[in-house]
Every structure is written in C-alpha cells, then in structure tokens.
Scaffold this active site. Structure first.
Site, mmCIF file in Angstrom:
data_model
loop_
_atom_site.group_PDB
_atom_site.id
_atom_site.type_symbol
_atom_site.label_atom_id
_atom_site.label_comp_id
_atom_site.label_asym_id
_atom_site.label_seq_id
_atom_site.Cartn_x
_atom_site.Cartn_y
_atom_site.Cartn_z
ATOM 1 C CG PHE A 144 -1.862 1.249 1.130
ATOM 2 C CD1 PHE A 144 -3.027 1.186 0.389
ATOM 3 C CD2 PHE A 144 -1.532 2.438 1.754
ATOM 4 C CE1 PHE A 144 -3.863 2.293 0.280
ATOM 5 C CE2 PHE A 144 -2.357 3.550 1.658
ATOM 6 C CZ PHE A 144 -3.529 3.477 0.919
ATOM 7 C CG ASP A 229 6.031 4.124 1.237
ATOM 8 O OD1 ASP A 229 6.071 4.977 2.161
ATOM 9 O OD2 ASP A 229 5.011 3.915 0.569
ATOM 10 C CE LYS A 258 0.008 6.873 6.476
ATOM 11 N NZ LYS A 258 -1.356 7.399 6.319
#
Length: 403
Positions: A144, A229, A258
């Site tokens: 994801f 990532d 984030k």
C-alpha cells in the site's frame, strides 16, 4: 457539547460496510489531546491507531501547535517563484536528521511516492541508460503506497485497484520478503525496487531477517535504486528513525509523510542521494503547497522532537511491553502478533470473531482501533502513550475477545 447532528447519521450506516477496509468506526471526534480523543457526546476514547501513524507525537502536541501558530502570525504561503525563510532550514535539518543529501518537499504521502517513481524513471533514462519508456520498478505483493491512479496500478488489493483502469504500466510484482524473487525480477530495464520496509495496510507484516540486506546487494550489483517507503513505518514508529535501520541497511531514496506533519497539516518529502534526486531540474517538478511556510515550520518542530532519540527509545521500550502483553492473548482469541516498536498487527482467530467485530467491541470499551483485511487489527498508539494506557488497551482487547 453542541449537537452537530452527525452522531446518528454515522451510527446508522449499514453494518455491511464493515467489510470495507476503510469504513470508519461510528465515532465522530470533536476534541483530542495526547493519546485521547473525545466524541461529540463527550465520550473519551484511547486512540490506538494514531491516524495510521500520522500522530506519532499524539494529538495537538504543544510544540507542534505552537510552531504552527507562530508561523500563521508571520507568513502562510509564497509563490513557487520565491523561497520562504523556513524552507531552506527545514530541508537542511531534515537531511541532517536522516543522514541524506537532498530533500524534495511535497504534501501527501502519495505525492511523495509519485515523486519517487518519477525520479527513479528519470534517473533510469538519463543516468543508467535504460531505453526510453521501458523502465520498470519492482514492487511487493500486498503493498500500500497511496491511491493515485499510478500507485493503484500496482496494487493487488481489489478495493484500491478494481475499476480504476486503464492502468500505468512499468511495474513488476514479487512476493514480499522473498529476496530471490526480487533478484530474479531484476533485468536490464529495472530502475528501482520500491517497497515498504514493513507492510502496514497488509497487517504490519515484517519481512524475514536478512531480506533487506539481500535486496540492497541485488540493487548494488545491478545498478538499481532502492526506495524505502517509510511513510507509515518511519519517524520512530518502530523504535528507529527509519524501520530500515533495524537491518542496518540504507536506501537510495526514502519517502516520508504522515508523522512528518505531526498530525496537524500534510507534509511529505522524498529524501536521499543528491545524484538521484538531482536529476530533477528547475521547472521539471513542483507543488503549489509543497514546502510552504507553515508546513516547513511544523516539519522543523517534528525534526526537533526526533533529534535526541527520546521518541525512538519510548517506541522501543513501550513496544516491548505492548508486544509482550499482546503475546499473552495468543491462543485466547488471537492467532498471531507481528510488528516492531509501537506498531502491531494482531490476527484474530477466525474461530473467534471478525476483525470488525473486535474493533467495534473495543470501541464500546473506550479504545479506537481499526481492522484490515477482515481479521487483522492494526495497533499504532501515539508514542506519548504510557504503560498504563497500553495495559488498558490490551485488557480491553482481552475482554472484547472473551465476550
């Protein structure tokens, strides 16, 4: 509290939506501070999700709120034709913290991943000499990385992928954690290997020990970039600044997001080697809000919080306590526990309940936690959590499983 009229409309949503990975828990949050949130009816909940690790430092951390307030009183947005006085300092301080040479600022995690993909392809054509329009990037099954059209092109999650085509070509998928499959997939047109160091949406899946060292070696031997990532896994979530640091391996590029914005505003970045990020020349890539003053001010405050290693240490020590307590539930409604630091994937025994049922039962006990893929709970409490609050959450989970 004022009646917003929202509570009933959320609670009466069809429960069949519970099969959707992103169907929200029926709670409407009005206030939050630290590890706790309060709904519109005044009920308090312990947040064990942290905005999918966007709130590593808790809700409304005073240093981050103050940084935003101070900057709002001075300057909010400048044209891309001008620099602002926060931008250079943020890039320099983030590079120093991460041990990298260059920083590219964006807004969201998906934008950071898209930027890394563009950089890897441009590097492949201009530096490695790959034939134009032939570059390939190796990715992992179960990944994801975001929800843009290009990113969902290499997703194997039907919810993210199906009915959004035609898709962007140029991606090769291999099993996550299989170093030999990565090596076998590398060819003359391979530009990069792009993976999460620990897969978050897949259920906090940790690859086998030695996997990243093998991938690093395969990339070095074949002149291939390695892109980590770290949007969910990074910035102290696992007990190290980068999750990849646990393996003592360095990537060529890292994507961050984030927690880089402290849960206050969207801030993301690609950080890494200057000879790779440097393939982007002025005017070739940009963002209206990427690196804008308020984002940089908050980002600098986040960097300062991480500089002395306190949050990394908290994640390590409290993470050991969290995993020890969760391990006690294996065989008592829990099938398996995975993860590192203050990040855990808890597989619910299929013979007990579904993940959705457990997350709803936890909600009723004052703990907010979200399921993924029907039977796995993702637990990512803020790094300001206490041992007592961890015990409260795990005890609540035990009670939810026992009913």
């Amino acid at each position: 509290m004022a009646d917003t009229g929202l509570t009933s409309s959320i609670i009466t949503l069809d429960e069949e939506w519970g099969a959707h990975n992103y169907h929200p828990l029926p709670v409407v949050i009005a206030e939050a501070e630290g590890a706790w949130v309060t709904d519109v009816d005044g009920n308090r909940f312990l947040d064990f999700l942290s905005g999918y690790s966007a709130l590593n430092f808790g809700h409304r951390h005073p240093d981050l709120v103050q940084a935003a307030h101070d900057q709002l009183d001075r300057l909010t947005l400048t044209s891309r034709a001008f620099h602002n006085d926060q931008y250079g300092a943020f890039c320099r301080e983030l590079a120093e913290l991460t041990g990298t040479e260059m920083v590219l600022t964006m807004n969201t995690g998906a934008e950071a991943v898209e930027s890394a993909i563009k950089v890897a392809r441009k590097w492949a054509y201009e530096v490695k000499g790959v034939e134009f329009d032939s570059a390939e990037i190796i990715v992992a099954a179960g990944n994801f990385h975001g929800r843009t059209t290009t990113i969902v092109s290499f997703s194997d999650d039907p919810l993210a992928h199906d009915n959004y085509g035609p898709f962007t070509p140029g991606f090769v998928t291999v099993p996550f954690g299989d170093a030999e499959a990565v090596r076998a997939a590398i060819g003359p047109n391979t530009a990069a290997v792009l993976m999460e160091p620990i897969q978050g949406e897949a259920g906090v899946v940790v690859p086998p020990e030695g996997f990243w060292a093998e991938v690093r070696a395969a990339c070095d031997e074949n002149d291939v970039l390695m892109i980590s990532d770290e949007i969910q896994a990074g910035l102290a979530r696992t007990g190290e600044l980068f999750a990849l640091d646990h393996e003592e391996v360095r990537a060529d590029l890292y994507t961050l997001g984030k927690a880089l914005g402290g849960g206050i505003i969207p801030v993301s970045a690609v950080v890494g080697r200057s000879d790779v990020l440097g393939v982007l020349k002025p005017g070739q890539h940009g963002s209206t809000f990427g690196g804008y003053p308020v984002a940089c001010a908050v980002g600098r405050a986040v960097v300062e919080l991480l500089r002395d290693g306190e949050f990394q240490q908290r994640s390590t020590e409290l993470g050991e306590h969290l995993h020890r307590r969760l391990g006690e539930l294996v065989g008592h409604g829990v099938a398996e526990v995975r993860g590192r630091g203050l990040w855990a994937g808890v597989d619910i025994d299929p013979a007990a309940k579904t993940g959705r049922e457990v997350s709803m039962a936890l909600r009723d006990r004052g703990v907010l936690c979200k399921e993924t893929h029907h039977r796995t709970l993702r637990m990512a409490p803020p790094l300001v959590i206490t041992r007592e609050e961890i015990d409260h959450a795990v005890d609540s989970l035990a009670a939810a499983l026992a009913v």
